[in-house]
Structures are given as C-alpha cells and as structure tokens.
Design an enzyme around this catalytic site. Structure first.
Site, PDB file in Angstrom:
ATOM      1  N   ARG A  79      45.452 -26.565  70.275  1.00  0.00           N
ATOM      2  CA  ARG A  79      46.197 -26.283  69.032  1.00  0.00           C
ATOM      3  C   ARG A  79      47.608 -26.879  69.094  1.00  0.00           C
ATOM      4  O   ARG A  79      48.122 -27.373  68.089  1.00  0.00           O
ATOM      5  CB  ARG A  79      46.246 -24.772  68.789  1.00  0.00           C
ATOM      6  CG  ARG A  79      44.886 -24.271  68.271  1.00  0.00           C
ATOM      7  CD  ARG A  79      44.890 -22.802  67.999  1.00  0.00           C
ATOM      8  NE  ARG A  79      45.925 -22.405  67.066  1.00  0.00           N
ATOM      9  CZ  ARG A  79      46.489 -21.185  67.031  1.00  0.00           C
ATOM     10  NH1 ARG A  79      46.132 -20.273  67.895  1.00  0.00           N
ATOM     11  NH2 ARG A  79      47.399 -20.909  66.145  1.00  0.00           N
ATOM     12  N   GLN A 110      54.404 -15.973  59.364  1.00  0.00           N
ATOM     13  CA  GLN A 110      53.464 -15.531  60.407  1.00  0.00           C
ATOM     14  C   GLN A 110      53.025 -16.746  61.227  1.00  0.00           C
ATOM     15  O   GLN A 110      52.348 -16.583  62.242  1.00  0.00           O
ATOM     16  CB  GLN A 110      52.232 -14.889  59.766  1.00  0.00           C
ATOM     17  CG  GLN A 110      52.547 -13.648  58.960  1.00  0.00           C
ATOM     18  CD  GLN A 110      51.357 -13.230  58.103  1.00  0.00           C
ATOM     19  OE1 GLN A 110      50.461 -12.543  58.558  1.00  0.00           O
ATOM     20  NE2 GLN A 110      51.338 -13.673  56.861  1.00  0.00           N
ATOM     21  N   HIS A 128      55.214 -13.951  64.479  1.00  0.00           N
ATOM     22  CA  HIS A 128      54.180 -14.044  65.514  1.00  0.00           C
ATOM     23  C   HIS A 128      54.518 -15.055  66.601  1.00  0.00           C
ATOM     24  O   HIS A 128      53.619 -15.520  67.301  1.00  0.00           O
ATOM     25  CB  HIS A 128      52.821 -14.354  64.866  1.00  0.00           C
ATOM     26  CG  HIS A 128      52.323 -13.223  64.002  1.00  0.00           C
ATOM     27  ND1 HIS A 128      51.371 -13.383  63.022  1.00  0.00           N
ATOM     28  CD2 HIS A 128      52.665 -11.909  63.972  1.00  0.00           C
ATOM     29  CE1 HIS A 128      51.145 -12.218  62.429  1.00  0.00           C
ATOM     30  NE2 HIS A 128      51.927 -11.313  62.975  1.00  0.00           N
ATOM     31  N   THR A 201      48.682 -16.395  52.683  1.00  0.00           N
ATOM     32  CA  THR A 201      48.253 -15.416  53.699  1.00  0.00           C
ATOM     33  C   THR A 201      47.159 -14.532  53.122  1.00  0.00           C
ATOM     34  O   THR A 201      47.210 -14.168  51.943  1.00  0.00           O
ATOM     35  CB  THR A 201      49.428 -14.559  54.217  1.00  0.00           C
ATOM     36  OG1 THR A 201      48.915 -13.619  55.179  1.00  0.00           O
ATOM     37  CG2 THR A 201      50.182 -13.812  53.126  1.00  0.00           C
TER      38      THR A 201
HETATM   39  C1  BJW Z   1      45.940 -21.324  51.103  1.00  0.00           C
HETATM   40  C2  BJW Z   1      45.616 -22.639  51.202  1.00  0.00           C
HETATM   41  C3  BJW Z   1      46.490 -23.511  50.595  1.00  0.00           C
HETATM   42  C4  BJW Z   1      44.096 -21.621  52.201  1.00  0.00           C
HETATM   43  N1  BJW Z   1      47.566 -23.047  49.978  1.00  0.00           N
HETATM   44  N2  BJW Z   1      47.018 -20.885  50.486  1.00  0.00           N
HETATM   45  C5  BJW Z   1      47.447  -1.357  60.258  1.00  0.00           C
HETATM   46  C6  BJW Z   1      46.165  -1.351  59.736  1.00  0.00           C
HETATM   47  C7  BJW Z   1      45.118  -1.967  60.423  1.00  0.00           C
HETATM   48  C8  BJW Z   1      45.313  -2.585  61.651  1.00  0.00           C
HETATM   49  C9  BJW Z   1      46.584  -2.588  62.168  1.00  0.00           C
HETATM   50  C10 BJW Z   1      47.633  -1.983  61.486  1.00  0.00           C
HETATM   51  N3  BJW Z   1      48.759  -2.141  62.222  1.00  0.00           N
HETATM   52  C11 BJW Z   1      48.450  -2.852  63.330  1.00  0.00           C
HETATM   53  C12 BJW Z   1      47.124  -3.117  63.334  1.00  0.00           C
HETATM   54  C13 BJW Z   1      46.368  -3.884  64.387  1.00  0.00           C
HETATM   55  C14 BJW Z   1      46.483  -5.387  64.252  1.00  0.00           C
HETATM   56  C15 BJW Z   1      45.923  -5.789  62.897  1.00  0.00           C
HETATM   57  O1  BJW Z   1      46.623  -6.068  61.964  1.00  0.00           O
HETATM   58  N4  BJW Z   1      44.595  -5.825  62.807  1.00  0.00           N
HETATM   59  C16 BJW Z   1      43.943  -6.192  61.555  1.00  0.00           C
HETATM   60  C17 BJW Z   1      43.392  -7.618  61.666  1.00  0.00           C
HETATM   61  C18 BJW Z   1      42.854  -5.201  61.297  1.00  0.00           C
HETATM   62  N5  BJW Z   1      47.846  -5.844  64.424  1.00  0.00           N
HETATM   63  C19 BJW Z   1      48.348  -6.094  65.614  1.00  0.00           C
HETATM   64  O2  BJW Z   1      47.695  -5.938  66.641  1.00  0.00           O
HETATM   65  C20 BJW Z   1      49.784  -6.562  65.683  1.00  0.00           C
HETATM   66  N6  BJW Z   1      50.486  -5.798  66.651  1.00  0.00           N
HETATM   67  C21 BJW Z   1      50.784  -4.507  66.471  1.00  0.00           C
HETATM   68  O3  BJW Z   1      50.582  -3.928  65.436  1.00  0.00           O
HETATM   69  O4  BJW Z   1      51.358  -3.919  67.553  1.00  0.00           O
HETATM   70  C22 BJW Z   1      51.612  -2.525  67.539  1.00  0.00           C
HETATM   71  C23 BJW Z   1      52.303  -2.200  68.840  1.00  0.00           C
HETATM   72  C24 BJW Z   1      53.505  -1.526  68.792  1.00  0.00           C
HETATM   73  C25 BJW Z   1      54.129  -1.203  69.988  1.00  0.00           C
HETATM   74  C26 BJW Z   1      53.573  -1.581  71.205  1.00  0.00           C
HETATM   75  C27 BJW Z   1      52.393  -2.295  71.231  1.00  0.00           C
HETATM   76  C28 BJW Z   1      51.744  -2.590  70.044  1.00  0.00           C
HETATM   77  C29 BJW Z   1      49.883  -7.996  66.156  1.00  0.00           C
HETATM   78  C30 BJW Z   1      49.227  -8.956  65.246  1.00  0.00           C
HETATM   79  C31 BJW Z   1      49.271 -10.359  65.856  1.00  0.00           C
HETATM   80  C32 BJW Z   1      48.486 -11.373  65.034  1.00  0.00           C
HETATM   81  N7  BJW Z   1      48.368 -12.573  65.769  1.00  0.00           N
HETATM   82  C33 BJW Z   1      47.738 -13.730  65.167  1.00  0.00           C
HETATM   83  C34 BJW Z   1      47.607 -14.810  66.254  1.00  0.00           C
HETATM   84  C35 BJW Z   1      48.990 -15.414  66.541  1.00  0.00           C
HETATM   85  C36 BJW Z   1      48.925 -16.441  67.612  1.00  0.00           C
HETATM   86  C37 BJW Z   1      48.101 -17.637  67.250  1.00  0.00           C
HETATM   87  O5  BJW Z   1      48.406 -18.356  66.275  1.00  0.00           O
HETATM   88  O6  BJW Z   1      47.128 -17.874  67.960  1.00  0.00           O
HETATM   89  O7  BJW Z   1      48.522 -14.190  64.058  1.00  0.00           O
HETATM   90  S1  BJW Z   1      46.147 -13.379  64.410  1.00  0.00           S
HETATM   91  C38 BJW Z   1      46.360 -14.505  63.057  1.00  0.00           C
HETATM   92  O8  BJW Z   1      46.415 -13.755  61.806  1.00  0.00           O
HETATM   93  C39 BJW Z   1      47.768 -15.115  63.246  1.00  0.00           C
HETATM   94  C40 BJW Z   1      48.269 -15.145  61.834  1.00  0.00           C
HETATM   95  O9  BJW Z   1      49.690 -15.241  61.813  1.00  0.00           O
HETATM   96  C41 BJW Z   1      47.730 -13.863  61.267  1.00  0.00           C
HETATM   97  C42 BJW Z   1      47.687 -13.839  59.761  1.00  0.00           C
HETATM   98  O10 BJW Z   1      46.823 -14.805  59.287  1.00  0.00           O
HETATM   99  P1  BJW Z   1      47.104 -15.523  57.879  1.00  0.00           P
HETATM  100  O11 BJW Z   1      48.325 -16.336  57.977  1.00  0.00           O
HETATM  101  O12 BJW Z   1      47.046 -14.546  56.794  1.00  0.00           O
HETATM  102  O13 BJW Z   1      45.889 -16.552  57.836  1.00  0.00           O
HETATM  103  P2  BJW Z   1      44.399 -16.363  57.224  1.00  0.00           P
HETATM  104  O14 BJW Z   1      43.562 -17.449  57.764  1.00  0.00           O
HETATM  105  O15 BJW Z   1      43.922 -14.992  57.413  1.00  0.00           O
HETATM  106  O16 BJW Z   1      44.606 -16.556  55.652  1.00  0.00           O
HETATM  107  C43 BJW Z   1      44.963 -17.815  55.123  1.00  0.00           C
HETATM  108  C44 BJW Z   1      45.182 -17.638  53.635  1.00  0.00           C
HETATM  109  O17 BJW Z   1      45.633 -18.884  53.128  1.00  0.00           O
HETATM  110  C45 BJW Z   1      43.919 -17.266  52.849  1.00  0.00           C
HETATM  111  O18 BJW Z   1      44.228 -16.218  51.930  1.00  0.00           O
HETATM  112  C46 BJW Z   1      43.577 -18.533  52.061  1.00  0.00           C
HETATM  113  O19 BJW Z   1      42.991 -18.286  50.786  1.00  0.00           O
HETATM  114  C47 BJW Z   1      44.924 -19.158  51.921  1.00  0.00           C
HETATM  115  N8  BJW Z   1      44.922 -20.601  51.794  1.00  0.00           N
HETATM  116  N9  BJW Z   1      44.402 -22.740  51.918  1.00  0.00           N
HETATM  117  C48 BJW Z   1      47.784 -21.683  49.954  1.00  0.00           C
HETATM  118  N10 BJW Z   1      46.228 -24.839  50.641  1.00  0.00           N
END
Ligand code: BJW
Length: 257
Positions: A79, A110, A128, A201
């Site tokens: 990546r 993000q 992130h 997102t």
């Molecule tokens: C277009 C397009 C175009 C296409 N133009 N648009 C509350 C509820 C439920 C769960 C949780 C909660 N709170 C916490 C959680 C757990 C968890 C979580 O959220 N889980 C859910 C998935 C269920 N969260 C965590 O674990 C977080 N940590 C945490 O809460 O810690 C608590 C803690 C406190 C104290 C001590 C210890 C712990 C951390 C989350 C980390 C996420 N990491 C990643 C990987 C990063 C590294 C890497 O890149 O490898 O981050 S996962 C991945 O998802 C990445 C992204 O930043 C993130 C979001 O994704 P994004 O950007 O939304 O992408 P997509 O693919 O999902 O969507 C793309 C969008 O673009 C789509 O809508 C398309 O339609 C659109 N699109 N083309 C405009 N041309």
C-alpha cells in the site's frame, strides 16, 4: 435519507450556496472515497474494496500483527508503494483551495495516505495516522527511514529500542485508541462549526463517524458528497450524489474559490 439529494451534474441550488457563504466555521471529514480517483482502493467497496479481498482483523488489528507480522508488513509495504506512486486528484486540490480561502477551516481525515497534504492542505487532523511513518510496536517511538533501509532484509525490521519490538506502520488499527489530542481537536472543531462537509466515507468506523452526529447535534448544516448513500446520509441536509473529484471542484468553483 438526506433532506435533499443533488445529482452530480445538476445545478447547485442557490440556497445551498447562500448557506455556505454565510458559514463562519467549516469542518470537513474525509474518507477513502476522496482518494479513490487517485487510484487508492477504498475499504468497503463490494468488489474492489480492501476488505472485500482481505480480513480486516488479520491485517489491521494488533492481534493480526502479533499472529503474522510478515503478512501485515508486506501488505502495508504494498500500500505504501501504491500511495507513493499516486497523485492528489482535483478533489484534494479543491479542499486545499477551500482551506486557503476560509479563515476558520478544519480538515479532518480518516485517510492515512497524506494526499491532502501533498495537495497543499495544512494542519490536517489525521484520525487514523499516516502510513508513511513507522513506529516501534512496543514503545510507539518513531523509526527512521535510515534504520528501515539498513534492516530491509527483515520483514518487519526489528525495533531500534527494545528487543521484543518490531517496526509497524503508524496507523490506528481496530481496537486501538486514536491519538487523544487529534481526536480532541477534531471534536472541538465539529462542535464549533456551522457547516460540516462529509466526503467519501461510509461512516461505518467509530469514533470518526460519530463526529457527524456531534456537528448535527450542535446545529451545524451537513453536506455530504458521495456517489452512494452512507450511514451518515440520514444526518445530511444535502447529499451531492457524485464522485468527489468532480463535485468538490464544482462546489468550490461555484463559491468563487
Ligand atoms: C466515493 C468515491 C468517490 C467511493 N468520491 N466518494 C461504536 C460502535 C460500533 C463499533 C465501535 C464503536 N466505537 C468503536 C468501535 C469499534 C471500531 C469500529 O468502529 N468498528 C466498526 C467497523 C463496527 N473502532 C475502533 O476500533 C477504533 N478504535 C477505538 O474505538 O478504540 C477505542 C479504545 C479506546 C481506548 C483504548 C483502546 C481502544 C479504531 C478504528 C481504526 C480504523 N482503522 C482503519 C484502518 C487504518 C489503517 C489502514 O489504512 O490500514 O481505518 S479501518 C478503515 O476504515 C480505515 C478507514 O480510515 C476507515 C473508514 O473507512 P472509510 O474512509 O469510510 O472508507 P470505506 O471504504 O468504508 O468507504 C468509502 C466511501 O467512499 C463509500 O461510502 C463510497 O461510496 C465512497 N466513495 N468512491 C466520493 N469517487
């Protein structure tokens, strides 16, 4: 459902532009969709998304790294190469112009790819982390490119600091806490903004996605740009249904910026 959906090439309604011009504080939250048109795959696209091809818990969690550090290191190395070869697209450039033109503007992303900064955006809040930086898995201290080059035959290289540490990307994996200072700045920006733009997102990952609800509860106008609906569309006052590399320059151009 957002209150109003505007298709990618439809006229931007004067009310939206008037509300935008009246905004004093603007916050923007971006996700992987902003970089899609730079050739960086998103996470959750059904066929092409990274999570369609790989198990997120295997590649983006501390447990996955502990189980197979070489697999995780190699995936991030791939990546990093993809990102190094990519260029910011017109959406990144439009947000950089918007930031220059507006005195109270906060860009929260993000994304870990650094493309906003390469397009000229400043003071970007990276929720992130950033894939181009490397840290020790135990101490979280930064590891230099020079050290990595000298240990390039190890995948991953060892930590320079502790015997049981390994080099890992400086990104936030599932189950890990976001940088408290960065999250705090982002939260304060969305609490204080009167307009929030949410771009590319799915709104599936917390606490990042929760920032939209914070802005909404504080009374901000929410505008979403995304070709699809997302988990945040129901909060949006307007949904510009198109790709960000097309919609952002159009919007910023219509605002005369
Ligand atoms: C277009 C397009 C175009 C296409 N133009 N648009 C509350 C509820 C439920 C769960 C949780 C909660 N709170 C916490 C959680 C757990 C968890 C979580 O959220 N889980 C859910 C998935 C269920 N969260 C965590 O674990 C977080 N940590 C945490 O809460 O810690 C608590 C803690 C406190 C104290 C001590 C210890 C712990 C951390 C989350 C980390 C996420 N990491 C990643 C990987 C990063 C590294 C890497 O890149 O490898 O981050 S996962 C991945 O998802 C990445 C992204 O930043 C993130 C979001 O994704 P994004 O950007 O939304 O992408 P997509 O693919 O999902 O969507 C793309 C969008 O673009 C789509 O809508 C398309 O339609 C659109 N699109 N083309 C405009 N041309």
């Amino acid at each position: 459902m957002s209150r109003r959906t505007i298709q990618a090439d439809a006229e931007l309604c004067p009310e939206l532009l008037d509300r935008w011009r009246a905004a004093r504080r603007i916050a923007v939250l971006t996700g992987a969709g902003v970089s899609a048109e730079s050739g960086i795959p998103t996470f959750r696209a059904a066929q092409t998304g990274l999570w369609a091809q790989h198990d997120p818990m295997q590649l983006a969690s501390p447990e996955g790294f502990a189980a197979d550090p070489t697999l995780v290191w190699d995936w991030y190395a791939w990546r990093r190469r993809l990102i190094a070869e990519a260029q910011p697209n017109p959406g990144h450039h439009a947000l950089a112009r918007l930031g220059e033109a507006h005195p109270a503007f906060t860009l929260i992303t993000q994304n870990v790819d650094g493309l906003h900064q390469r397009a000229g955006s400043r003071a970007v809040l990276e929720l992130h982390g950033n894939i181009t930086r490397t840290i020790c898995s135990k101490t979280r201290r930064p590891i230099s490119e020079d050290w990595l080059a000298r240990h390039a035959d190890s995948r991953p290289p060892p930590s320079p600091y502790v015997a049981d540490g390994l080099a890992r990307p400086d990104v936030v994996w599932f189950g890990e806490a976001l940088d408290a200072a960065v999250l705090d700045q982002a939260t304060r920006a969305v609490q204080a903004c009167d307009l929030m733009l949410i771009v590319g997102t799915a709104g599936a990952v917390h606490p990042a996605a929760g920032l939209a609800a914070v802005a909404h509860s504080a009374g901000a106008l929410l505008i979403e740009i995304n070709p699809e609906t997302s988990a945040l569309t129901r909060l949006a006052d307007w949904h510009l249904a198109g790709p960000s590399a097309h919609c952002l320059p159009r919007l910023v151009g219509a605002l005369g910026q």
